[in-house]
Design an enzyme around this catalytic site. Structure first.
Site, PDB file in Angstrom:
ATOM      1  N   ARG A  31       0.877  -1.281   0.132  1.00 39.01           N
ATOM      2  CA  ARG A  31      -0.279  -0.001  -0.340  1.00 39.01           C
ATOM      3  C   ARG A  31       0.846   1.360   0.142  1.00 39.01           C
ATOM      4  O   ARG A  31      -0.049   2.719  -0.204  1.00 39.01           O
ATOM      5  CB  ARG A  31      -1.355   0.186   1.258  1.00 39.01           C
ATOM      6  CG  ARG A  31      -1.723  -0.967   1.026  1.00 39.01           C
ATOM      7  CD  ARG A  31      -2.861  -1.289   2.606  1.00 39.01           C
ATOM      8  NE  ARG A  31      -3.678  -0.037   2.077  1.00 39.01           N
ATOM      9  CZ  ARG A  31      -4.844   0.551   2.933  1.00 39.01           C
ATOM     10  NH1 ARG A  31      -4.700   0.201   4.463  1.00 39.01           N
ATOM     11  NH2 ARG A  31      -4.644   2.071   3.139  1.00 39.01           N
ATOM     12  N   CYS A  32       2.544   1.198   0.180  1.00 36.05           N
ATOM     13  CA  CYS A  32       3.111   2.108   0.343  1.00 36.05           C
ATOM     14  C   CYS A  32       3.552   2.583  -0.964  1.00 36.05           C
ATOM     15  O   CYS A  32       4.309   1.684  -2.063  1.00 36.05           O
ATOM     16  CB  CYS A  32       4.189   1.320   1.232  1.00 36.05           C
ATOM     17  SG  CYS A  32       5.562   3.165   1.277  1.00 36.05           S
TER      18      CYS A  32
END
Length: 116
Positions: free
Chosen positions: A9-10
């Site tokens: 998600r980063c």
């Protein structure tokens, strides 16, 4: 042997993953939020990074403040315990390449690691 510890998600983690793929480097992917590192593994990574455990902690993470860590003076061992228990606090991404490692903030750190 190359390994990436990351959170998909980063954006920086995804960028590091793409860098490894674009260079056609075979690697093991560790989604550390799903499979947190053990104390032993985390100690090894910290040693390769040549950092103190506290330097690997994401201080701007909301959880850091919620746990009251902003006012704590912890030992290296205690910081490792905190990161193992709360892997969300581990800085990301981390790439281990051979006997060296780098945090991908900025991504140039990983480029330097791979080019060394």
């Amino acid at each position: 042997m190359t390994k990436i510890y990351h959170n998909p998600r980063c954006s920086k983690s995804r960028e590091a993953l793409q860098l490894l793929q674009s260079r056609e480097i075979e690697f093991d992917e560790v989604r550390y939020l799903d499979n947190p590192p053990t104390k032993t593994e985390l100690r090894k990574v910290i040693k390769l990074l040549n950092l103190r455990p506290e330097q690997l902690v994401r201080r701007k993470e909301k959880l850091f403040k919620e746990l009251g860590l902003d006012s704590e003076a912890l030992s290296d061992s205690q910081w490792i315990d905190v990161m193992v228990e709360h892997p969300k606090l581990i800085e990301r991404p981390i790439v281990v390449h051979g006997d060296r490692a780098a945090i991908g903030r900025p991504i140039g750190n990983i480029v330097e690691l791979l080019d060394a």
